[in-house]
Design an enzyme around this catalytic site. Sequence first.
Site, PDB file in Angstrom:
ATOM      1  N   ASP A   8       1.013  -0.927   0.077  1.00 51.90           N
ATOM      2  CA  ASP A   8       0.199   0.284   0.419  1.00 51.90           C
ATOM      3  C   ASP A   8       1.070   1.321   0.093  1.00 51.90           C
ATOM      4  O   ASP A   8       2.217   0.801   0.119  1.00 51.90           O
ATOM      5  CB  ASP A   8      -1.709   0.467   0.713  1.00 51.90           C
ATOM      6  CG  ASP A   8      -1.817   1.472   1.747  1.00 51.90           C
ATOM      7  OD1 ASP A   8      -2.650   1.690   0.640  1.00 51.90           O
ATOM      8  OD2 ASP A   8      -1.416   1.911   2.249  1.00 51.90           O
ATOM      9  N   ASP A  10      -0.036   5.551   0.755  1.00 53.52           N
ATOM     10  CA  ASP A  10      -0.376   6.017   2.048  1.00 53.52           C
ATOM     11  C   ASP A  10      -0.475   5.467   3.581  1.00 53.52           C
ATOM     12  O   ASP A  10      -1.190   4.668   3.418  1.00 53.52           O
ATOM     13  CB  ASP A  10      -1.341   6.884   2.127  1.00 53.52           C
ATOM     14  CG  ASP A  10      -1.786   7.908   1.036  1.00 53.52           C
ATOM     15  OD1 ASP A  10      -0.643   8.308  -0.322  1.00 53.52           O
ATOM     16  OD2 ASP A  10      -2.985   7.341  -0.155  1.00 53.52           O
TER      17      ASP A  10
HETATM   18  C1  BG6 Z   1      -5.574   5.913  -0.234  1.00 53.03           C
HETATM   19  C2  BG6 Z   1      -5.610   6.601   1.235  1.00 53.03           C
HETATM   20  O1  BG6 Z   1      -4.541   5.350  -0.147  1.00 53.03           O
HETATM   21  O2  BG6 Z   1      -5.802   6.606  -1.354  1.00 53.03           O
HETATM   22  C3  BG6 Z   1      -7.058   7.248   1.466  1.00 53.03           C
HETATM   23  O3  BG6 Z   1      -4.928   5.422   2.697  1.00 53.03           O
HETATM   24  C4  BG6 Z   1      -7.817   7.402   0.268  1.00 53.03           C
HETATM   25  O4  BG6 Z   1      -7.212   7.960   2.729  1.00 53.03           O
HETATM   26  C5  BG6 Z   1      -7.634   7.077  -0.632  1.00 53.03           C
HETATM   27  O5  BG6 Z   1      -8.672   8.267   0.496  1.00 53.03           O
HETATM   28  C6  BG6 Z   1      -7.891   7.833  -1.946  1.00 53.03           C
HETATM   29  O6  BG6 Z   1      -6.739   8.824  -2.299  1.00 53.03           O
HETATM   30  P1  BG6 Z   1      -6.826  10.194  -3.533  1.00 53.03           P
HETATM   31  O7  BG6 Z   1      -5.109  10.573  -3.713  1.00 53.03           O
HETATM   32  O8  BG6 Z   1      -7.060   9.702  -4.606  1.00 53.03           O
HETATM   33  O9  BG6 Z   1      -7.546  11.134  -3.127  1.00 53.03           O
HETATM   34 MG    MG Z   2      -2.746   3.358   3.760  1.00 51.17          MG
END
Ligand code: BG6
Ligand code: MG
Length: 214
Positions: A8, A10
């Site tokens: 993963d 984030d």
């Molecule tokens: C995930 C995060 O990796 O990505 C979530 O853990 C986030 O918190 C999701 O909402 C979508 O991210 P983005 O960058 O497309 O808004």
């Molecule tokens: Mg994550």
Amino acid sequence: MIRAVIFDLDGVIVTTDEFHYQGWQRLADEEGIFFDRKINERLRGVSRLESLEIILEKAGRNYSKEEKTGMAERKNNYYRSLLHTLAPDDVFPGVKRMLKELKDTGIKIAIGSSSKNTPFILQKIGLEKTFDAVSDGNQIKRSKPDPEVFLLAASKLQIPPDQCLVVEDADAGVEAAINAGMKCLAVGSACVNPKAHLRANNLSEVSVEQIRNM
Ligand code: BG6
Ligand code: MG
């Protein structure tokens, strides 16, 4: 034997989970909606629009589809402005060592993230050429706990799911890994998740040998 590790992004590779929180907190404050770090835990691994739906559970009124699209866009703009400060030093402890050791051992590495900002983030932290495959929010229809993002990564790597290990900081992501028939190492916020096959605070506590034999 594990032949591929799907990370993963984030909260596992990089500290952007904090920026997601700050972006949502700003939006919620502007809208007068109660939001805190406890609610934020439920947003980990969940897509942008589904995250907004969770935040709106505390809203005093209904929002139209157009309003929701506008709010999600606003949060993304706040988030993107925070991402501009991102640099290679913002990767979590143990990540670079782990990626190098996996590569040296011949284990494939991939990203499996719900985020549509994945390509931008990988570029900001200088890892845009590091992974054998990237599966992200731009390429999937269903977000975690659905296994789609991890199954796509495995198929790009051409490795069967039961020979893949997922590294996750989200309970929804641990669930997605299990739904994909993969092993799971839970770190950070998910490090107490009893469903994971292995748990650690961060990747510096885990060896490649441990991963290989999972
Ligand atoms: C995930 C995060 O990796 O990505 C979530 O853990 C986030 O918190 C999701 O909402 C979508 O991210 P983005 O960058 O497309 O808004
Ligand atoms: Mg994550």
